[in-house]
Enzyme design. Structure first.
Site, PDB file in Angstrom:
ATOM      1  N   HIS A   7      44.810  32.948  32.504  1.00  0.00           N
ATOM      2  CA  HIS A   7      44.777  31.168  32.507  1.00  0.00           C
ATOM      3  C   HIS A   7      46.024  30.737  31.922  1.00  0.00           C
ATOM      4  O   HIS A   7      45.866  29.386  31.314  1.00  0.00           O
ATOM      5  CB  HIS A   7      43.359  30.811  32.264  1.00  0.00           C
ATOM      6  CG  HIS A   7      42.305  30.971  32.902  1.00  0.00           C
ATOM      7  ND1 HIS A   7      41.211  30.072  33.349  1.00  0.00           N
ATOM      8  CD2 HIS A   7      42.120  32.156  33.809  1.00  0.00           C
ATOM      9  CE1 HIS A   7      40.526  30.612  33.931  1.00  0.00           C
ATOM     10  NE2 HIS A   7      40.704  32.002  34.430  1.00  0.00           N
ATOM     11  N   ASP A  46      45.080  37.097  37.924  1.00  0.00           N
ATOM     12  CA  ASP A  46      43.753  36.574  37.892  1.00  0.00           C
ATOM     13  C   ASP A  46      43.787  35.763  39.106  1.00  0.00           C
ATOM     14  O   ASP A  46      43.943  34.802  39.159  1.00  0.00           O
ATOM     15  CB  ASP A  46      43.464  35.567  36.922  1.00  0.00           C
ATOM     16  CG  ASP A  46      42.009  35.312  36.720  1.00  0.00           C
ATOM     17  OD1 ASP A  46      41.144  35.835  37.420  1.00  0.00           O
ATOM     18  OD2 ASP A  46      41.626  34.638  36.029  1.00  0.00           O
ATOM     19  N   HIS A  61      38.996  38.279  43.990  1.00  0.00           N
ATOM     20  CA  HIS A  61      39.053  36.960  44.429  1.00  0.00           C
ATOM     21  C   HIS A  61      40.342  36.653  44.704  1.00  0.00           C
ATOM     22  O   HIS A  61      41.445  36.678  43.791  1.00  0.00           O
ATOM     23  CB  HIS A  61      38.337  35.756  43.605  1.00  0.00           C
ATOM     24  CG  HIS A  61      38.890  35.503  42.098  1.00  0.00           C
ATOM     25  ND1 HIS A  61      40.033  34.807  41.702  1.00  0.00           N
ATOM     26  CD2 HIS A  61      38.503  36.020  40.872  1.00  0.00           C
ATOM     27  CE1 HIS A  61      40.231  34.618  40.562  1.00  0.00           C
ATOM     28  NE2 HIS A  61      39.315  35.359  40.029  1.00  0.00           N
ATOM     29  N   GLU A  82      36.611  31.228  43.431  1.00  0.00           N
ATOM     30  CA  GLU A  82      35.847  31.830  42.366  1.00  0.00           C
ATOM     31  C   GLU A  82      35.883  31.159  41.262  1.00  0.00           C
ATOM     32  O   GLU A  82      35.179  31.048  40.355  1.00  0.00           O
ATOM     33  CB  GLU A  82      36.245  33.454  42.168  1.00  0.00           C
ATOM     34  CG  GLU A  82      35.678  34.277  41.075  1.00  0.00           C
ATOM     35  CD  GLU A  82      36.295  34.095  39.517  1.00  0.00           C
ATOM     36  OE1 GLU A  82      35.669  34.510  38.634  1.00  0.00           O
ATOM     37  OE2 GLU A  82      37.192  33.299  39.309  1.00  0.00           O
ATOM     38  N   GLU A  83      37.301  30.727  41.099  1.00  0.00           N
ATOM     39  CA  GLU A  83      37.478  29.932  39.639  1.00  0.00           C
ATOM     40  C   GLU A  83      36.410  28.533  39.543  1.00  0.00           C
ATOM     41  O   GLU A  83      36.875  28.033  38.534  1.00  0.00           O
ATOM     42  CB  GLU A  83      38.843  29.657  39.542  1.00  0.00           C
ATOM     43  CG  GLU A  83      40.075  30.832  39.683  1.00  0.00           C
ATOM     44  CD  GLU A  83      39.710  31.390  38.207  1.00  0.00           C
ATOM     45  OE1 GLU A  83      38.984  31.041  37.284  1.00  0.00           O
ATOM     46  OE2 GLU A  83      40.581  32.619  38.051  1.00  0.00           O
ATOM     47  N   ASP A 134      38.284  42.473  38.620  1.00  0.00           N
ATOM     48  CA  ASP A 134      38.948  41.188  38.166  1.00  0.00           C
ATOM     49  C   ASP A 134      39.718  41.464  36.861  1.00  0.00           C
ATOM     50  O   ASP A 134      40.150  42.528  36.479  1.00  0.00           O
ATOM     51  CB  ASP A 134      37.883  40.095  37.528  1.00  0.00           C
ATOM     52  CG  ASP A 134      38.236  38.449  37.833  1.00  0.00           C
ATOM     53  OD1 ASP A 134      39.471  38.183  37.339  1.00  0.00           O
ATOM     54  OD2 ASP A 134      37.456  37.822  38.432  1.00  0.00           O
TER      55      ASP A 134
END
Length: 355
Positions: free
Chosen positions: A317, A174, A60, A206-207, A229
């Site tokens: 994250h 990510d 993504h 995606e997130e 991922d």
């Protein structure tokens, strides 16, 4: 390629810059590159058989970030998180606000601890109490700078090769590492005879709910789907094997379960058999919550046998994450070798067989 992908800015709903970088790097290895109506990039490479199985390899494009919601009278910016943020990693971090007229630097602020009560000081600051300081002295000045509600806000951390050159730090592993894997899989297959049509995909949003994976999969209608991922690295202090299994540098993670999908058993066995045959390292892992694009891919149309392959990554994250280059290279090798071994009969066996 890795630097260009990770330094590019692209939060959910504003992935244009990243998509342009991925397009530049994947186009030399594709027959056709298109973009679906939500913004996901789809690069197609047809093998030696025009009607062979369709294999989707999806990373993504988007990274976690924020969106401007309002500007107060003093010129401070308030925001909505895009993706999952933990308050403890946000304060005093640099950000970039992407306006229509250019990028503006800022920093996330809050009340200083020196004026908080001892009880308040012990608790994390709620995101609602945070703001972004761009140096404006009024709402009018912030507006003159070009800031408007809806503008994207992106973390700041330049791509960095660490002293141990196998270790790479960046703001958006990510999931730019998944985009890089999709690019390199097509690159490795460029002059290889195989009977499949391979799609290297950079999905959007995606997130915030695996949204681009839904639209891209509907466009492609794949026979087999891979989501590539990041995963949790369980090799930092305080983490036990009860928390996370994978170690950096020990191979890509084969995800057997997450909150969005139970991995397809026969596809999983086919991949691990291939890895065992070729001596490619891999690790099993599971995540009780969360999910990847495979969660959307596998329930599209009549169903798509799917698997999530992840790269163990520290500090996901946050503004700065770290991964191991060997895991990236082994993921590319594994997916490439699996595709070389797939054909109509093997795909039929994966879908309907009794193995």
């Amino acid at each position: 390629m890795l630097k260009a992908l990770t330094d590019a800015n692209g939060v959910p709903g504003h992935e244009d810059e990243v998509r342009d970088v991925m397009r530049e790097h994947i186009t030399p290895y594709a027959d056709e590159v298109t973009v679906d109506h939500l913004g996901s990039l789809i690069a197609r490479k047809t093998g030696s058989v025009s009607d062979g199985p369709k294999i989707m390899v999806a990373g993504h494009l988007d990274e976690i970030g924020f969106m401007v919601t309002r500007i107060d009278d003093k010129g401070f910016i308030y925001f909505q998180p895009l993706g999952g943020w933990w308050e403890q990693v946000m304060l005093a971090q640099r950000v970039t606000i992407m306006t229509r007229t250019g990028n503006i630097p800022g920093v996330i602020g809050s009340k200083p601890p020196h004026i908080l009560s001892p009880e308040a000081r012990r608790n994390p600051v709620d995101k609602k109490e945070m703001f972004i300081d761009i140096g404006a002295q009024s709402k009018e000045q912030a507006t003159e700078f070009g800031v408007r509600p809806g503008d994207s806000i992106v973390p700041v951390c330049d791509f960095t090769v660490m002293k141990n050159e196998k270790m790479l730090m960046a703001k958006a592993w990510d999931n730019r590492i998944g985009c890089a894997i999709a690019i390199d899989v097509l690159k490795q297959l460029k002059d290889v005879e195989h009977p499949n049509t391979v799609y290297g995909v950079g999905t959007v949003q995606e997130e915030v709910g695996l949204r681009g994976a839904k639209t891209a999969t509907n466009v492609i209608q794949p026979d087999i789907g891979f989501s590539v991922d990041v995963g949790i690295a369980g090799d930092t202090p305080g983490i036990s094997e009860k928390d996370a299994l994978a170690k950096m540098g020990k191979g890509p993670q084969i995800l057997i379960y997450d909150g969005s999908m139970i991995s397809h058993r026969r596809l999983r066995n086919f991949i691990t058999d291939t890895a065992d045959e070729l001596g490619i390292p891999y690790q099993f892992d599971y995540v009780a919550g969360g999910g990847t694009d495979a969660g959307a891919i596998h329930v599209t149309a009549g169903g798509v046998p799917s698997l999530a392959i992840s790269i163990a990554t520290r500090y996901i994250h946050t503004h700065a994450a770290i991964l191991h280059r060997d895991d990236f290279e082994n993921a590319v090798k594994l997916i490439t070798e699996v595709i070389k071994r797939l054909d109509k009969d093997q795909v039929k066996e994966i879908i309907f067989g009794q193995a």
